[in-house]
Motif scaffolding. Sequence first.
Motif, mmCIF file in Angstrom:
data_model
loop_
_atom_site.group_PDB
_atom_site.id
_atom_site.type_symbol
_atom_site.label_atom_id
_atom_site.label_comp_id
_atom_site.label_asym_id
_atom_site.label_seq_id
_atom_site.Cartn_x
_atom_site.Cartn_y
_atom_site.Cartn_z
ATOM 1 N N ARG A 98 0.832 -1.202 0.000
ATOM 2 C CA ARG A 98 0.000 0.000 0.000
ATOM 3 C C ARG A 98 0.869 1.255 0.000
ATOM 4 N NH1 ARG A 98 -4.445 -0.479 4.512
ATOM 5 N NH2 ARG A 98 -4.944 1.560 3.643
ATOM 6 N N GLU A 99 0.299 2.357 -0.476
ATOM 7 C CA GLU A 99 1.015 3.632 -0.541
ATOM 8 C C GLU A 99 0.432 4.609 0.461
ATOM 9 O OE1 GLU A 99 1.204 5.294 -4.436
ATOM 10 O OE2 GLU A 99 2.032 3.471 -5.324
ATOM 11 N N PHE A 100 1.338 5.397 1.071
ATOM 12 C CA PHE A 100 0.943 6.394 2.052
ATOM 13 C C PHE A 100 1.803 7.640 1.882
ATOM 14 C CE2 PHE A 100 -0.029 2.266 3.912
ATOM 15 C CZ PHE A 100 -1.368 2.429 4.226
ATOM 16 N N ALA A 123 11.351 2.899 7.756
ATOM 17 C CA ALA A 123 12.772 2.960 7.397
ATOM 18 C C ALA A 123 12.856 2.925 5.882
ATOM 19 C CB ALA A 123 13.519 1.779 8.002
ATOM 20 N N GLY A 124 13.833 3.662 5.349
ATOM 21 C CA GLY A 124 14.011 3.677 3.911
ATOM 22 C C GLY A 124 14.982 4.771 3.514
ATOM 23 N N PRO A 125 15.092 5.022 2.209
ATOM 24 C CA PRO A 125 15.994 6.067 1.745
ATOM 25 C C PRO A 125 15.469 7.446 2.164
ATOM 26 C CG PRO A 125 14.718 5.185 -0.078
ATOM 27 C CD PRO A 125 14.415 4.346 1.114
ATOM 28 N N ASP A 126 16.375 8.395 2.351
ATOM 29 C CA ASP A 126 15.984 9.747 2.753
ATOM 30 C C ASP A 126 14.971 10.318 1.766
ATOM 31 O OD1 ASP A 126 17.687 9.442 4.819
ATOM 32 O OD2 ASP A 126 19.178 10.897 4.140
ATOM 33 N N ILE A 135 4.968 0.685 1.037
ATOM 34 C CA ILE A 135 5.495 -0.236 2.041
ATOM 35 C C ILE A 135 5.888 -1.523 1.325
ATOM 36 C CG2 ILE A 135 4.973 -1.556 4.125
ATOM 37 C CD1 ILE A 135 3.051 0.738 4.866
ATOM 38 N N VAL A 136 7.158 -1.920 1.494
ATOM 39 C CA VAL A 136 7.660 -3.116 0.819
ATOM 40 C C VAL A 136 7.912 -4.279 1.778
ATOM 41 C CG1 VAL A 136 8.646 -1.884 -1.146
ATOM 42 C CG2 VAL A 136 10.033 -2.235 0.909
ATOM 43 N N GLN A 137 8.015 -3.968 3.073
ATOM 44 C CA GLN A 137 8.277 -5.032 4.045
ATOM 45 C C GLN A 137 7.726 -4.608 5.394
ATOM 46 O OE1 GLN A 137 12.407 -5.920 4.585
ATOM 47 N NE2 GLN A 137 12.026 -7.659 5.933
ATOM 48 N N ALA A 138 7.186 -5.574 6.128
ATOM 49 C CA ALA A 138 6.695 -5.326 7.474
ATOM 50 C C ALA A 138 7.245 -6.384 8.397
ATOM 51 C CB ALA A 138 5.172 -5.360 7.483
ATOM 52 N N ASP A 139 7.875 -5.933 9.461
ATOM 53 C CA ASP A 139 8.432 -6.838 10.453
ATOM 54 C C ASP A 139 7.969 -6.340 11.826
ATOM 55 O OD1 ASP A 139 9.860 -8.868 11.665
ATOM 56 O OD2 ASP A 139 11.729 -7.701 11.706
ATOM 57 N N LEU A 143 8.286 -0.875 9.585
ATOM 58 C CA LEU A 143 7.924 -0.903 8.181
ATOM 59 C C LEU A 143 9.085 -0.381 7.339
ATOM 60 C CD1 LEU A 143 4.356 0.687 8.446
ATOM 61 C CD2 LEU A 143 4.947 -1.743 8.399
ATOM 62 N N THR A 144 9.319 -1.019 6.220
ATOM 63 C CA THR A 144 10.345 -0.579 5.269
ATOM 64 C C THR A 144 9.615 -0.053 4.052
ATOM 65 O OG1 THR A 144 11.815 -2.317 6.075
ATOM 66 C CG2 THR A 144 12.390 -1.269 3.995
ATOM 67 N N VAL A 145 10.053 1.145 3.571
ATOM 68 C CA VAL A 145 9.369 1.795 2.451
ATOM 69 C C VAL A 145 10.334 2.134 1.341
ATOM 70 C CG1 VAL A 145 7.582 2.765 3.947
ATOM 71 C CG2 VAL A 145 9.628 4.105 3.468
ATOM 72 N N THR A 146 9.766 2.371 0.157
ATOM 73 C CA THR A 146 10.501 2.920 -0.983
ATOM 74 C C THR A 146 9.646 4.035 -1.567
ATOM 75 O OG1 THR A 146 9.498 1.385 -2.551
ATOM 76 C CG2 THR A 146 11.597 0.715 -1.575
ATOM 77 N N ALA A 147 10.255 4.866 -2.373
ATOM 78 C CA ALA A 147 9.497 5.943 -3.016
ATOM 79 C C ALA A 147 8.487 5.338 -3.980
ATOM 80 C CB ALA A 147 10.454 6.871 -3.758
ATOM 81 N N ALA A 148 7.295 5.907 -3.997
ATOM 82 C CA ALA A 148 6.224 5.366 -4.860
ATOM 83 C C ALA A 148 6.311 5.907 -6.268
ATOM 84 C CB ALA A 148 4.866 5.689 -4.251
#
Length: 148
Positions: A98-100, A123-126, A135-139, A143-148
């Motif tokens: 999902r995107e936020f 957590a992710g790139p600045d 969101i690419v991973q959930a632990d 949450l780990t994210v990347t730019a959409a």
Amino acid sequence: MSDILVTLGTWNWLIFGIVLMALELLAPGVFLIWLGIAALLVGMISFGLASTWQLQILMFALFAIAAVPLWRHVARRSTASAGDNPFLNRRSAALVGREFTLEKPIIDGNGTVRIDDTVWRVAGPDTPAGSRVRIVQADGAHLTVTAA
């Protein structure tokens, strides 16, 4: 002792069944409830049929033994219905993909995103605040994210 067994009547089975069910409330384990139901069945059948104490005990034993497969069937069925909502108790896993919008910027790999009424750490790139992230991973709560 045999006098007690001979005097086992319908009311004794009904009281015994209710006592077993009450004990299940005090010490839950989904075991005594089935014995209580078996005793209640023997009591109800004894209302209609005049039976000896030996037959009553035999009926109780048969009902109690039959309760085991019945309980397993009910338990298996309730476990299968839990599969209807695979993310129950795993809320973060339901967020993957999902995107936020970032609430606070990701600086040095850490930021926050608001999802409904909860603020999650990501957590992710600045990335600057207000950017859309996926969101690419959930632990757990991480949450780990990347730019959409």
